[in-house]
Scaffold this active site. Structure first.
Site, PDB file in Angstrom:
ATOM      1  N   GLU A   7      -1.490  -2.518  -8.299  1.00 50.10           N
ATOM      2  CA  GLU A   7      -2.791  -2.825  -7.711  1.00 50.10           C
ATOM      3  C   GLU A   7      -3.341  -1.544  -7.105  1.00 50.10           C
ATOM      4  O   GLU A   7      -2.603  -0.564  -6.951  1.00 50.10           O
ATOM      5  CB  GLU A   7      -2.651  -3.914  -6.634  1.00 50.10           C
ATOM      6  CG  GLU A   7      -1.675  -3.592  -5.503  1.00 50.10           C
ATOM      7  CD  GLU A   7      -2.232  -2.697  -4.414  1.00 50.10           C
ATOM      8  OE1 GLU A   7      -3.463  -2.704  -4.206  1.00 50.10           O
ATOM      9  OE2 GLU A   7      -1.441  -1.982  -3.762  1.00 50.10           O
TER      10      GLU A   7
ATOM     11  N   SER B 252       0.838  -1.188   0.000  1.00 49.54           N
ATOM     12  CA  SER B 252       0.000   0.000   0.000  1.00 49.54           C
ATOM     13  C   SER B 252       0.880   1.248   0.000  1.00 49.54           C
ATOM     14  O   SER B 252       1.715   1.406  -0.889  1.00 49.54           O
ATOM     15  CB  SER B 252      -0.970  -0.029   1.198  1.00 49.54           C
ATOM     16  OG  SER B 252      -1.971   0.948   1.058  1.00 49.54           O
TER      17      SER B 252
ATOM     18  N   HIS C  77      -4.833  -5.358  -2.039  1.00 51.43           N
ATOM     19  CA  HIS C  77      -5.440  -5.225  -0.717  1.00 51.43           C
ATOM     20  C   HIS C  77      -6.408  -6.378  -0.482  1.00 51.43           C
ATOM     21  O   HIS C  77      -7.621  -6.205  -0.341  1.00 51.43           O
ATOM     22  CB  HIS C  77      -6.148  -3.874  -0.596  1.00 51.43           C
ATOM     23  CG  HIS C  77      -5.228  -2.703  -0.482  1.00 51.43           C
ATOM     24  ND1 HIS C  77      -4.377  -2.311  -1.497  1.00 51.43           N
ATOM     25  CD2 HIS C  77      -5.020  -1.835   0.541  1.00 51.43           C
ATOM     26  CE1 HIS C  77      -3.695  -1.244  -1.096  1.00 51.43           C
ATOM     27  NE2 HIS C  77      -4.061  -0.934   0.124  1.00 51.43           N
TER      28      HIS C  77
END
Length: 348
Positions: free
Chosen positions: A248, A142, A318
């Protein structure tokens, strides 16, 4: 004789050019990499908060329990529980924790508690020469994308896209972590079957979609698309030439994914890649007020014209489990089967 305004500006620009030439350069595609040492039972884990703050102390206790169950020893960073709004303390203090743990002989791996936002803010305060001379494992996903890619770009150190401290640590995640960081295995990644498909005639979950068929070799790099886009154009990204890029995201409308990929395209990032992998885009949906492209159309628009092996739907993002991927090592990908084959270990 005093300089007039034009002479002053000319001299100033010349000075800036000289200073720019003396500043650290981006890691070139063929630059040597540095590998950290593998973990062993009793290795020290430096728990850090380089991004969002942790408001609940019990979360730290939970992460420490996970670390101990891995056979490792947790150490808390001095500013671990600091708070500055939504950040885990001031930028300089969060960076100081990273610098300190890279020099601390007790620490073998730096593990962030969580993501959020803030890693990019502290990059100017990191001592990259210190990090390069004290190579250690650093892992996360992230917002940690900015920190991991910056360290790789500025030092050549292999970094690891993988769990933050406060993730599930269920068997699949633990096994991937241990295979990569304890054993140094050269594994092959492929989407795993979902239990909901066990009694079906066909696979519904975890399917891949080939964008462009083929195989390719290159250094693996990637992470969160929004975070990566935010540092493109800075000194904290490497040359992407010959790399395999995976991305992502989470909670982004399709038009925003389009905008982020457009940024990578016009910045020249996509044109230099050997291969491309799009992972999961969790809670990414079209804007209900307007007609929208589909995610498939956006990927085809930006990626298919490149003519490089590429696929979407990889179990990266995630989602659970959060698997561990070394960044900077040579891999071979096959976009027909959706596989990433490690050609070398990420640790020594």
């Amino acid at each position: 004789m005093p300089l007039n305004r034009r002479q002053f500006l000319t001299a100033s620009l010349a000075s800036l050019t000289l200073l720019s030439s003396l500043s650290p350069t981006m890691l070139a595609a063929n630059s040597p990499i540095i590998k950290p040492r593998k973990l062993k039972p009793g290795s020290g884990v430096g728990l850090v908060s380089p991004a969002g703050t942790t408001f609940i102390k019990q979360d730290i206790d939970i992460v420490q329990d996970a670390v101990k169950s891995l056979g490792l020893v947790p150490y808390l960073a001095p500013h671990l529980l600091d708070q500055y709004g939504y950040l885990a303390g001031k930028d300089q203090d969060r960076a100081a924790d990273i610098n300190q743990f890279f020099t601390d002989p007790k620490i073998d791996i730096l593990l962030p508690i969580r993501g959020g936002w803030g890693c990019a803010r502290m990059l100017p305060y990191l001592d990259f020469n210190l990090i390069k001379n004290n190579p250690k494992i650093i892992i996360g996903f992230s917002d940690l994308t900015a920190l991991l890619i910056a360290i790789y770009a500025k030092t050549g150190l292999v970094t690891f896209h993988g769990p933050n401290g406060f993730t599930s640590w269920r068997p699949d995640q633990v096994n991937s972590f241990k295979e990569t960081l304890f054993l140094g295995e050269k594994v092959t990644f492929k989407n795993q079957p979902d239990g909901e498909d066990s009694d079906r005639l066909m696979q519904v979950k975890n399917r891949i979609q080939t964008i462009t068929p083929g195989t390719a070799n290159g250094k693996l790099i990637g992470g969160n698309l929004s975070v990566l886009s935010g540092i493109i154009g800075s000194q904290y990204v490497p040359s992407f030439k010959g790399h395999i890029l995976f991305v992502e995201d989470v909670g982004e409308n399709i038009y925003r994914i389009d905008r982020l990929l457009t940024h990578l395209k016009i910045a020249g990032v996509l044109d230099s890649l050997s291969g491309f992998i799009f992972g999961q885009c969790v809670n990414c949906s079209p804007d209900g007020d307007y007609a929208s492209l589909t995610l498939e159309q956006v990927l085809n628009d930006h990626i298919k014209p490149l003519g490089i092996p590429a696929w979407s739907g990889a179990q990266i993002g995630h989602i659970e489990p959060v698997l561990t991927f070394p960044m900077g090592i040579e891999v071979e990908i096959n976009s027909n089967t959706g596989t990433i084959n490690y050609l070398e270990s990420g640790v020594i």
